[in-house]
Design an enzyme around this catalytic site. Structure first.
Site, PDB file in Angstrom:
ATOM      1  N   ASP A   1      29.954  12.937  19.761  1.00  0.00           N
ATOM      2  CA  ASP A   1      29.217  11.944  18.964  1.00  0.00           C
ATOM      3  C   ASP A   1      29.989  10.640  18.786  1.00  0.00           C
ATOM      4  OD1 ASP A   1      27.170  13.901  18.524  1.00  0.00           O
ATOM      5  OD2 ASP A   1      28.568  14.843  17.139  1.00  0.00           O
TER       6      ASP A   1
ATOM      7  N   THR B   1      22.486  14.958  15.890  1.00  0.00           N
ATOM      8  CA  THR B   1      21.241  14.704  16.625  1.00  0.00           C
ATOM      9  C   THR B   1      20.503  16.009  16.922  1.00  0.00           C
ATOM     10  OG1 THR B   1      22.435  12.914  17.693  1.00  0.00           O
ATOM     11  CG2 THR B   1      20.337  13.499  18.667  1.00  0.00           C
TER      12      THR B   1
ATOM     13  N   SER C   1      32.100  -1.472  20.725  1.00  0.00           N
ATOM     14  CA  SER C   1      30.726  -1.424  20.225  1.00  0.00           C
ATOM     15  C   SER C   1      30.713  -1.928  18.787  1.00  0.00           C
ATOM     16  CB  SER C   1      30.201   0.005  20.314  1.00  0.00           C
ATOM     17  OG  SER C   1      28.930   0.073  19.730  1.00  0.00           O
TER      18      SER C   1
ATOM     19  N   HIS D   1      22.385  12.834  22.315  1.00  0.00           N
ATOM     20  CA  HIS D   1      22.791  11.434  22.487  1.00  0.00           C
ATOM     21  C   HIS D   1      21.702  10.550  21.928  1.00  0.00           C
ATOM     22  CE1 HIS D   1      25.474  12.431  26.188  1.00  0.00           C
ATOM     23  NE2 HIS D   1      26.042  12.732  25.042  1.00  0.00           N
ATOM     24  N   THR D   2      22.106   9.539  21.204  1.00  0.00           N
ATOM     25  CA  THR D   2      21.099   8.576  20.758  1.00  0.00           C
ATOM     26  C   THR D   2      21.392   7.222  21.373  1.00  0.00           C
ATOM     27  OG1 THR D   2      22.413   8.445  18.770  1.00  0.00           O
ATOM     28  CG2 THR D   2      20.283   9.471  18.528  1.00  0.00           C
TER      29      THR D   2
END
Ligand code: IMP
Ligand code: MG
Length: 337
Positions: A13, A249, A321, A43-44
């Site tokens: 994650d 998730t 990110s 996974h998002t």
């Protein structure tokens, strides 16, 4: 030609899905192929206002021009795959290696029904552990034995190696994270397979000599779901007060939150053969960094953190990110090429 592996450096994650999706748009691979355990992964990827979650389909699916593959080493749950193929509209460009191990209802029942797996280890209940056990016992079905999968079958390693021979770009997508590797993680509180870059290459039938880059993704504030040691874990009062709350998730369990672990990052980078690192969640180090796309605009606090992390990892940090959305990222890979 270029073949890049993307793996998780902590406990899963880390935001690999978003990093894969960004690299896919930037590098335009012809194939994005998944390694890793199976549908225990979640996974998002957020594109604009829309959040997608995947467990079987590679998270690079948001890049529409690539062929999507599931490598031989991965476990496939045909029901999860079918659901995702239909809801994401990826039919025609998704392929499953004929040798993938299959997860049956019985594997799921054994995973959920085992107090050891479901309670002590805190498994995701997706049947992966029992399915890998049956695969090792050589009694589990393969993708080629399942009629519903007939339309998706492909010799994935052959397709990838042919693309590489033709000078094309391929992304190999890892799942889970270093800390839950069966070999290198916090055994027995681990998943049912190795999760390091070498395993992701093997899952896809790509030899070590064919890999150009290994990008290891680290979270500024690592998280862990399930049981097991987590040396930098903070109390949930502290993480709540910092405004950090995350839920799994696949299982929707609350994730445990920890501080940066430089020692683990270094060891993980070493075993993964990291060539470049990605850091996610820099906006949690300093909220002022949210959504930035240029390195020069990062705050001193964020840059200081990146310097420390880079010293720990012993590799350049080339992707940063700055938020969940696909375009919220700083990509300075060219400066190190
Ligand atoms: P299993 O892989 O379902 O057997 O679960 C074993 C351990 O790995 C549990 O602690 C899970 O929470 C953890 N785990 C498995 N897959 C993932 C993942 O994709 N992200 C984070 N943790 C995972
Ligand atoms: Mg996940």
């Amino acid at each position: 030609m270029s073949c890049t592996i993307i793996v998780g450096g902590f406990f899963g994650d880390e935001g690999k899905g978003k990093i894969v999706a960004h690299i896919a748009h930037a590098d335009e691979p012809v194939i994005i192929s998944r390694g890793g355990v199976g549908p225990n992964a979640g996974h998002t990827v957020q594109v604009g206002d829309h959040e997608y979650s995947v467990r079987m389909v590679p998270s690079g699916f948001v890049y529409k021009k690539a062929k999507l593959c599931i490598g031989s080493g991965v476990l496939v749950d045909p029901r999860v795959l079918k659901y995702e193929v239909e809801t994401l509209g990826v039919k025609g460009r998704i392929f499953v290696d004929k040798r993938c191990g299959i997860i049956t209802e019985d594997h799921i029942a054994r995973d959920k029904g085992s107090a050891f797996l479901s309670k002590k280890i805190g498994s995701t209940g997706s049947g992966c552990g029992p399915a890998n056990a049956d695969r090792v016992m050589r009694i589990s079905p393969q993708a080629k034995d399942v009629p519903e999968l007939a339309e998706y079958l492909l010799d994935v390693p052959l397709a990838i190696n042919n693309a590489l021979k033709g000078g094309q770009t391929v992304l190999l997508e890892g799942t889970q994270g270093f800390g839950i590797s069966l070999y290198y993680g916090t055994y027995p509180f681990v998943t049912s397979k190795d999760t390091s870059a070498s395993q992701i290459a093997a899952d896809n039938g790509v030899g070590p000599t064919k890999i150009d880059d290994v990008i290891v993704v680290f979270k500024a504030y690592p998280t862990r779901v399930g049981e097991g040691p987590f040396s930098t874990e903070m109390t949930s009062e502290k993480s709540d007060a910092m405004g950090i709350q995350e839920f799994g998730t696949v299982t929707h369990r609350k994730r445990r939150i920890g501080g940066w672990d430089g020692k683990m990052a270094r060891y993980s980078a070493m075993i993964n053969g990291c060539t470049q690192a990605a850091i996610t969640g820099i906006d949690r180090i300093d909220k002022a960094c949210f959504g930035l796309t240029e390195y020069s605009k990062l705050t001193k606090k964020a840059k200081d953190f990146l310097k420390t992390a880079e010293n720990d990892i012993c590799c350049p940090i080339t992707l940063i990110s700055t938020g969940p959305e696909l375009t919220q990222i700083i990509d300075i890979r060219k400066e190190y090429a």
